[in-house]
Design an enzyme around this catalytic site. Sequence first.
Site, PDB file in Angstrom:
ATOM      1  N   GLU A 180      66.459  84.729  27.721  1.00  0.00           N
ATOM      2  CA  GLU A 180      67.258  85.816  28.289  1.00  0.00           C
ATOM      3  C   GLU A 180      66.763  86.097  29.701  1.00  0.00           C
ATOM      4  OE1 GLU A 180      67.639  89.374  25.893  1.00  0.00           O
ATOM      5  OE2 GLU A 180      67.603  90.656  27.677  1.00  0.00           O
TER       6      GLU A 180
ATOM      7  N   GLU B  32      68.577  95.478  35.047  1.00  0.00           N
ATOM      8  CA  GLU B  32      68.647  96.501  34.008  1.00  0.00           C
ATOM      9  C   GLU B  32      68.177  97.812  34.621  1.00  0.00           C
ATOM     10  OE1 GLU B  32      67.831  95.254  29.585  1.00  0.00           O
ATOM     11  OE2 GLU B  32      66.210  94.538  30.854  1.00  0.00           O
TER      12      GLU B  32
END
Length: 398
Positions: free
Chosen positions: A276, A281
């Site tokens: 990932e 974020e």
Amino acid sequence: MQVNIKSVLFLLLFIPFSCTKDNGDDPTPTVPEISILDSSAPENEQSGMLTFTVQLNQAATTNVIVNYSTLNGTAFFGSDYEKIENAQLIIPANASEATISVSILNDDNKENDEYFEVVLLNPINGTLVRDRAKGTIVNDDDVNQLQIPTTGFTSPLTYPGMTLVWQDEFDQGALNGANWTHEIGTGQGGWGNNELQYYRPENTYFDSDFLIIEAREENVGGSNYTSSRMVTKDKFEFQYGRVDIRAALPQGQGLWPALWMLGANIDDLGWPACGEIDIMEMIGSQPGRTHGTVHYGNDVGSHQYMGGSKALSGNAIFADEFHVFSIIWEENRIEWLLDGVTFYVVDPSDIVAGQNWPFNEPFFFIFNVAVGGNWPGSPDGSTQFPQRMIVDYVRVFQ
């Protein structure tokens, strides 16, 4: 006496055959045909009602009765309109139409037009010809409520030695189905993070050539919040290159916007073995700080992650202006940049001993805004909804 047969036959030709007695009775009445017509109304109309007309092709001599119910389309009962289930409509004798009214629920969400259906059932003294109608709720919320930033960083369309190989400028007014698929629902275990939202396409819309992903406080599918999650899986997957994503982010406790990637081999290897890469974020309680992270591990039990973060100067937050979130992804190296400035780099030497480096395979994009979850925690009384992630473009250079 001899009878002339030819003469008798000749006379019979002129005897009328309509000698049956006319008793004056009317023919058997024709059963009327029942149809329901489509309807539309602005979401914020003063009456708060959407009205459907049910018509007969001719007036009946007796009452015509039909049951009706509402069905979700892109509009949902409880958040967009009031549900009706197995109600009864009577069209009186000698009348040829009647109406059905459905209450519209107002909100201040700038969104696409939405629709639901009204379905007719169990007719009495009539025959159904058109048994369902579409009710369109026309969104008329003020565009200015979006507060789309007009300033911010913009990245170039070219880089030395690289070619623009894929992009989505979000200027088509609708999601490009050749690039993206919506993921819907609550996922397993709240998408593995105990998130609180229900993902659905209705929380994605477009305005002024921007993609809007909107998190709302509303009950759908047993969840108290809704949002959207979109992926390029099986449509655009790539290996290595520079990624630039220009976006403005939401804010508030419990918000969790993300622009990220998963290994295209996830169906074979599972997570986190597929790898990932989180390009961006942010948790809404820290609206001025972005994070870049990788997740890896041979299986869930050996999951590892590492990353860096970058804060804006002063009291600036990512909701106020557009910023460009980038990675430069090469074999055995990933570099994170904010507005063209590097803030974190990772390579295989940083991997925990015994674990694999999964980042030399094709990946696909995921854009979403989560609500709640293990990292940001739940919204509280300070969280204001709706909240929006506004994306200007995504570009891939190789």
